[in-house]
Design a protein around this motif. Sequence first.
Motif: not given
Length: 398
Positions: A26-32, A89-93, A151-153, A187-188
């Motif tokens: 969810t946090m990663c989605v919000a950051l994206l 994780i690679a996608l978040t990097w 919700t993160g979105n 997030n990572l």
Amino acid sequence: MQLSSPLTDHASAAGQPAWSAVGAMTMCVALLIAAEFMPVSLLTPIARDLGATQGMAGQAIAVSGLFAVATSLLIPAVARRHDRRHVLIALTWTMLASLVLIAMAPDFTVLMLARALLGVTIGGFWALSTATVMRLVPGELLPKALGLMYTGNAVAAALAAPMGSYFGAIIGWRATFWTLVPLVLINLLWQAASLPSLPPLPPDASKATTSVLGLLKRRHVALAMAGAMLSFGGAFTSFTYFRPFLETYTQASVPQMSMLLLGLGVAGFAGTYGATLLLGRHLYPLLRWLPLALGLVTVLLLGVGHHLWVTAIALAAWGALNAAIPVAWSTWLTRGVRDAPESGGGLMVAAIQLSIMAGAALGGLLLDHFYITATLLGGAALLAMACLLVGNGRRLQA
């Protein structure tokens, strides 16, 4: 309603739901979402600093959509050969690298390259998100888990544009993007600590992921993708250029603009919540009437745009309606393509990102060659077409 598929069965067998992992996603989605749409409120300073027009700067959103489309179509076939934990994780990097490049971009070319990298993360992460959550929680908890992720979105949609506008005026657009870097690092660490190993599924459970485009052979899927593209494309033809609209039409100051965009985003919570309550019995009416209502509010903005407070109310209505649309389409996905969630997710992300790319490009062309009025009318026309295509919803059912 309990959803059933090889993936949900796998989650049920896994025991306790991995809520921390869902939280990390969810946090990663919000950051994206924040990284993808923050340029909406920073178009003017980005264009000025890099020697580009506002229409050209808007293409920075379009290019991320292009690479998101390509990645979302390819990622299911790639991911099924690897542990999903490592892929996510690679996608978040990759998102982290993109943000650093954006903040340091010396020219428009580097900015576009950085946005392309961001598009890779957007396409890959969103395409795998639903199928991954289906492996993290039992089937009966899936609606709650997906609601948490959206919700993160909504949080990012509420904060990205106004915070970008506010901090961009205080510390500059480059420093604004730098503020996201430590959040991605956190997030990572969270993903590394919470995501369990998600190895490739057995062949009988993942065979449906071998062909994303093959789903288009199903008539109801092809029509649904067209409806989703018109809905999202119409919305982003207008939304991408709300800052120029507020600057030239409403003549709002930067603080006023920040508050207007914040109101739009906060209203998204109401739209998300309201759609969630109605989706059980009214999915297809929502898919039909939400884009039409959004188009009408878009046209209304042109009529009331010279009045600040009326514009604020119209933008809040716009934000609520717009936030409900992705919730409705994600719910359709769990029903219309429940036998192939990863392929369906990839196809839906490709359709949405292609429509965002096309909408941003169309809006930029209309803005550069005509006026902001043409941009908003163009978006409203696409939304009306979405309503006509969905109809009573029967054509979207298998």
